[in-house]
Scaffold this active site. Structure first.
Site, PDB file in Angstrom:
ATOM      1  N   PHE A 163       0.805  -1.224   0.000  1.00 46.37           N
ATOM      2  CA  PHE A 163       0.000   0.000   0.000  1.00 46.37           C
ATOM      3  C   PHE A 163       0.835   1.269   0.000  1.00 46.37           C
ATOM      4  O   PHE A 163       0.354   2.330  -0.405  1.00 46.37           O
ATOM      5  CB  PHE A 163      -0.950   0.013   1.225  1.00 46.37           C
ATOM      6  CG  PHE A 163      -0.289   0.459   2.506  1.00 46.37           C
ATOM      7  CD1 PHE A 163      -0.162   1.815   2.805  1.00 46.37           C
ATOM      8  CD2 PHE A 163       0.248  -0.460   3.400  1.00 46.37           C
ATOM      9  CE1 PHE A 163       0.469   2.228   3.976  1.00 46.37           C
ATOM     10  CE2 PHE A 163       0.878  -0.051   4.562  1.00 46.37           C
ATOM     11  CZ  PHE A 163       0.987   1.298   4.849  1.00 46.37           C
ATOM     12  N   LYS A 187      -0.992  -6.707  -9.388  1.00 42.96           N
ATOM     13  CA  LYS A 187      -1.956  -6.898  -8.300  1.00 42.96           C
ATOM     14  C   LYS A 187      -1.608  -5.862  -7.230  1.00 42.96           C
ATOM     15  O   LYS A 187      -0.726  -6.056  -6.414  1.00 42.96           O
ATOM     16  CB  LYS A 187      -1.817  -8.315  -7.742  1.00 42.96           C
ATOM     17  CG  LYS A 187      -3.069  -8.898  -7.104  1.00 42.96           C
ATOM     18  CD  LYS A 187      -3.646  -8.109  -5.962  1.00 42.96           C
ATOM     19  CE  LYS A 187      -2.939  -8.254  -4.656  1.00 42.96           C
ATOM     20  NZ  LYS A 187      -3.392  -7.344  -3.600  1.00 42.96           N
ATOM     21  N   GLU A 190      -5.017  -3.675  -1.734  1.00 48.86           N
ATOM     22  CA  GLU A 190      -6.458  -3.407  -1.628  1.00 48.86           C
ATOM     23  C   GLU A 190      -6.716  -2.017  -1.050  1.00 48.86           C
ATOM     24  O   GLU A 190      -7.815  -1.489  -1.182  1.00 48.86           O
ATOM     25  CB  GLU A 190      -7.145  -4.408  -0.693  1.00 48.86           C
ATOM     26  CG  GLU A 190      -6.938  -5.860  -0.994  1.00 48.86           C
ATOM     27  CD  GLU A 190      -5.728  -6.426  -0.255  1.00 48.86           C
ATOM     28  OE1 GLU A 190      -4.601  -5.918  -0.431  1.00 48.86           O
ATOM     29  OE2 GLU A 190      -5.914  -7.399   0.498  1.00 48.86           O
ATOM     30  N   SER A 240       5.270  -6.984   3.332  1.00 47.98           N
ATOM     31  CA  SER A 240       5.831  -7.317   4.647  1.00 47.98           C
ATOM     32  C   SER A 240       6.610  -8.632   4.572  1.00 47.98           C
ATOM     33  O   SER A 240       6.368  -9.467   3.685  1.00 47.98           O
ATOM     34  CB  SER A 240       4.705  -7.414   5.666  1.00 47.98           C
ATOM     35  OG  SER A 240       3.776  -8.383   5.237  1.00 47.98           O
ATOM     36  N   CYS A 295       9.479   1.915   3.399  1.00 46.44           N
ATOM     37  CA  CYS A 295      10.408   0.839   3.729  1.00 46.44           C
ATOM     38  C   CYS A 295      11.811   1.389   3.921  1.00 46.44           C
ATOM     39  O   CYS A 295      12.688   0.685   4.414  1.00 46.44           O
ATOM     40  CB  CYS A 295      10.408  -0.200   2.624  1.00 46.44           C
ATOM     41  SG  CYS A 295      10.886   0.506   1.055  1.00 46.44           S
ATOM     42  N   GLU A 395       8.937  -4.129  13.153  1.00 43.57           N
ATOM     43  CA  GLU A 395       8.744  -3.052  12.177  1.00 43.57           C
ATOM     44  C   GLU A 395       7.427  -2.368  12.529  1.00 43.57           C
ATOM     45  O   GLU A 395       6.378  -3.021  12.553  1.00 43.57           O
ATOM     46  CB  GLU A 395       8.666  -3.611  10.759  1.00 43.57           C
ATOM     47  CG  GLU A 395       8.468  -2.512   9.736  1.00 43.57           C
ATOM     48  CD  GLU A 395       8.258  -3.003   8.306  1.00 43.57           C
ATOM     49  OE1 GLU A 395       7.639  -4.058   8.117  1.00 43.57           O
ATOM     50  OE2 GLU A 395       8.716  -2.301   7.390  1.00 43.57           O
TER      51      GLU A 395
HETATM   52  P1  NAD Z   1       1.468  -6.612   2.961  1.00 41.63           P
HETATM   53  O1  NAD Z   1       2.495  -7.672   3.052  1.00 41.63           O
HETATM   54  O2  NAD Z   1       0.322  -6.652   3.903  1.00 41.63           O
HETATM   55  O3  NAD Z   1       0.797  -6.626   1.485  1.00 41.63           O
HETATM   56  C1  NAD Z   1       1.578  -6.625   0.327  1.00 41.63           C
HETATM   57  C2  NAD Z   1       0.797  -7.335  -0.782  1.00 41.63           C
HETATM   58  O4  NAD Z   1       0.561  -8.685  -0.391  1.00 41.63           O
HETATM   59  C3  NAD Z   1      -0.564  -6.713  -1.062  1.00 41.63           C
HETATM   60  O5  NAD Z   1      -0.777  -6.668  -2.445  1.00 41.63           O
HETATM   61  C4  NAD Z   1      -1.531  -7.661  -0.371  1.00 41.63           C
HETATM   62  O6  NAD Z   1      -2.771  -7.736  -1.020  1.00 41.63           O
HETATM   63  C5  NAD Z   1      -0.812  -8.993  -0.442  1.00 41.63           C
HETATM   64  N1  NAD Z   1      -1.127  -9.858   0.696  1.00 41.63           N
HETATM   65  C6  NAD Z   1      -1.403  -9.474   1.961  1.00 41.63           C
HETATM   66  N2  NAD Z   1      -1.623 -10.552   2.734  1.00 41.63           N
HETATM   67  C7  NAD Z   1      -1.492 -11.633   1.948  1.00 41.63           C
HETATM   68  C8  NAD Z   1      -1.595 -13.039   2.177  1.00 41.63           C
HETATM   69  N3  NAD Z   1      -1.874 -13.543   3.373  1.00 41.63           N
HETATM   70  N4  NAD Z   1      -1.382 -13.861   1.138  1.00 41.63           N
HETATM   71  C9  NAD Z   1      -1.085 -13.377  -0.074  1.00 41.63           C
HETATM   72  N5  NAD Z   1      -0.986 -12.058  -0.346  1.00 41.63           N
HETATM   73  C10 NAD Z   1      -1.177 -11.198   0.647  1.00 41.63           C
HETATM   74  O7  NAD Z   1       2.237  -5.223   3.019  1.00 41.63           O
HETATM   75  P2  NAD Z   1       1.617  -3.757   3.129  1.00 41.63           P
HETATM   76  O8  NAD Z   1       1.076  -3.557   4.496  1.00 41.63           O
HETATM   77  O9  NAD Z   1       0.743  -3.471   1.973  1.00 41.63           O
HETATM   78  O10 NAD Z   1       2.939  -2.867   2.937  1.00 41.63           O
HETATM   79  C11 NAD Z   1       3.804  -2.532   3.976  1.00 41.63           C
HETATM   80  C12 NAD Z   1       4.960  -3.493   4.055  1.00 41.63           C
HETATM   81  O11 NAD Z   1       5.680  -3.496   2.826  1.00 41.63           O
HETATM   82  C13 NAD Z   1       5.987  -3.095   5.104  1.00 41.63           C
HETATM   83  O12 NAD Z   1       6.422  -4.256   5.764  1.00 41.63           O
HETATM   84  C14 NAD Z   1       7.117  -2.477   4.300  1.00 41.63           C
HETATM   85  O13 NAD Z   1       8.397  -2.514   4.902  1.00 41.63           O
HETATM   86  C15 NAD Z   1       7.073  -3.313   3.083  1.00 41.63           C
HETATM   87  N6  NAD Z   1       7.723  -2.645   1.967  1.00 41.63           N
HETATM   88  C16 NAD Z   1       8.960  -3.089   1.613  1.00 41.63           C
HETATM   89  C17 NAD Z   1       9.624  -2.466   0.586  1.00 41.63           C
HETATM   90  C18 NAD Z   1      10.992  -2.926   0.173  1.00 41.63           C
HETATM   91  O14 NAD Z   1      11.498  -2.428  -0.808  1.00 41.63           O
HETATM   92  N7  NAD Z   1      11.615  -3.864   0.861  1.00 41.63           N
HETATM   93  C19 NAD Z   1       9.024  -1.391  -0.090  1.00 41.63           C
HETATM   94  C20 NAD Z   1       7.748  -0.977   0.295  1.00 41.63           C
HETATM   95  C21 NAD Z   1       7.111  -1.627   1.334  1.00 41.63           C
END
Ligand code: NAD
Length: 510
Positions: A163, A187, A190, A240, A295, A395
């Protein structure tokens, strides 16, 4: 979208349903499951998001698969023309995209615009694809035998994004995927899905053929189909750490190439000889920019030696002046993305306080500038944080800066190197030798030296170490070109017309 009855805000049914995109058009899908999309600055539900069923996901993947053969065979000259046109349209209209991001993510408009600009840089990098795809050629490796290598696209690829950067993170991947001849299924999160559709329409306007760029809205159901559908060749994921690990394990078990970027806990080390004003400015920008939902945000400030009191005072003075409020107005920092996330971040501050950290600046009761119904948490500064506190180990992804005090440089490096995450880090010092040693010793993928958020330029690659990235390749730069292509090496012999004859012996160099 909302009105008051008896002092209670009633949220009207949103009139907008956000759907998928395939074959250069909106695709409603057949699933009736939806999720609300919210403006974090007001708390209003602004749209319903269609959550794909596996059947919907298959339809979008099929569109990407059908478009692949002809896009793969489209000349580099023609692909590059589309990329340049996309870049020009994006550059002309990026304010529109920034406004969409602010409306669903909450970050202030200038920050949203900055995000788009950083994504645009990857588009610009991808415009140079003819040069980037040049292979090697060796003439006469053996007598009359030439050897050369080419790089070819993989097929339909999936980009699954978080997000916090609804435009930039997808743009780390899809410009290069498309430029190298793949087709894409994006994808998005949401929580802020609209940027993806705006980008899809822009691709159409830029002349990208139907089916090359597609959008699949959804949750785990959509992701699981992308991870297991045999037509998807590769997956680029950002999110994450637990989900990144799941995506990596599931996708690779299904035979796909996967790069999965995970979470972060980024430290900044401030050595005693640092320029403390520069360091304090940097801590505030990197700690509270985008409400800490980056991040590359700094969340742990490691103050080395006697400067800690002075540093904390300078950070507090600066952070105190930050105006938290609606990102469309004159605010410095917006809301958090959801009420649940806001409450979770606040609970870490509660826990830190209970564990003995000193709350120097408390954002829990912030009075926001505009947008009363939003998900607010002001800048929060904790001092005397220790490594076992949850505010340090986890985090948090919010506007919370934790100061840890250590006596020596070695203690600071040990702290960073024993942390499971390894995304980004920074050191502030005027000692070139110390900075050079730090860059060499620290087990982190991206390092800043007197620079707070070392997000690499598009022609370098973005990626962390340890639990911050699963896979071998980082995002964009040459790693991106390699991720989205497969190398083929060709050995050829064209016989001189005067030469001939059969030789069944093992080929020898001659
Ligand atoms: P998230 O892991 O909740 O979601 C990321 C994606 O995974 C979304 O598209 C979501 O729909 C999908 N997803 C969520 N739960 C899932 C599941 N159980 N099974 C399959 N798919 C699933 O992350 P977020 O809250 O949207 O974003 C924040 C996180 O992203 C933080 O941990 C941040 O550090 C990380 N991030 C990392 C970087 C990097 O470059 N390393 C960059 C941006 C964000």
């Amino acid at each position: 979208m909302s009105h008051q009855i008896g002092g209670v805000t009633q949220t009207a049914q949103p009139s907008t349903t956000i759907s998928h995109w395939l074959d250069n058009d909106f695709f409603p899908g057949t699933s009736t499951t939806t999720a609300p999309v919210t403006n974090p600055a007001t708390g209003e539900v602004t749209a319903d998001l269609a959550l794909a069923s596996a059947h919907d996901a298959k339809a979008v993947i099929d569109a990407a698969a059908a478009a692949f053969p002809s896009w793969r065979d489209t000349s580099l000259a023609k692909r590059t023309q589309v990329l340049f046109r996309f870049r020009e349209l994006l550059n002309e209209r990026k304010e529109e995209l920034a406004a969409i991001i602010t409306g669903e993510h909450g970050k202030v408009l200038s920050d949203a615009l900055g995000e788009v600009t950083r994504g645009q840089e990857v588009v610009e990098f991808a415009c140079g694809i003819p040069h980037l795809l040049k292979g090697g050629f060796t003439e006469n490796a053996s007598t009359n035998v030439d050897v050369y290598s080419i790089r070819q696209p993989l097929g339909p690829v999936a980009v699954i994004s978080p997000f916090n950067f609804p435009a930039m993170v997808p743009m780390w991947f899809f410009p290069i995927a498309i430029a190298t001849g793949n087709t894409v299924v994006l994808k998005p999160s949401e929580k802020d899905p609209s940027a993806s559709l705006w980008l899809a329409e822009l691709w159409k306007e830029a002349g990208l053929p139907a089916g090359v760029f597609n959008v699949l809205q959804g949750d785990k159901t959509a992701v699981d189909e992308l991870l297991t559908n045999p037509k998807i060749a590769a997956v680029s994921f950002v999110g994450s750490t637990p989900i990144a690990q799941y995506v990596y394990t599931t996708g690779t078990a299904a035979g796909k190439r996967v790069q999965a970027l995970g979470g972060a806990k980024n430290h900044a080390v401030i050595l005693p000889d640092a320029d403390l004003d520069l360091a304090a400015d940097a801590m505030v920008n990197a700690g509270f920019g985008s409400a800490g939902e980056r991040c590359m945000a700094i969340s742990a400030v490691v103050a080395v030696g006697p400067i800690a009191d002075a540093l904390v005072a300078k950070i507090a003075e600066r952070a105190h002046g930050i105006k938290t409020g609606d990102g469309t107005q004159d605010s410095d920092m917006g809301p958090l993305v959801t009420q649940a996330h806001r409450d979770n971040v606040a609970s870490y501050v509660d826990a830190g306080e209970a564990d003995g950290a000193k709350v120097v600046l408390d954002g829990r009761g912030v009075a926001p500038h505009g947008g009363q119904g939003g998900f607010w948490l002001g800048p929060t500064l904790l001092d005397d944080v220790t490594p076992e506190m949850s505010v340090y180990t986890d985090e948090i992804f919010g506007p919370v800066l934790s100061v840890l005090r250590v006596e020596t440089y070695d203690q600071a490096v040990d702290l960073i190197n024993s942390n499971p995450y390894g995304n980004g880090t920074a050191i502030f010092t005027n000692d070139g030798g110390a900075a050079r040693r730090f860059q060499n010793e620290v087990t982190v993928g991206m390092v800043g030296i007197n620079v707070p958020i070392p997000v690499p330029m598009a022609y370098y690659s973005f990626g962390g170490w340890k639990s911050s990235l699963f896979g071998d390749t980082h995002a964009h730069g040459m790693d991106g070109v390699h991720f989205f292509t497969r190398q083929k090496t060709i050995t050829q012999r064209w016989l001189d017309p005067s030469h001939g004859g059969i030789n069944l012996g093992f080929p020898q160099n001659g």
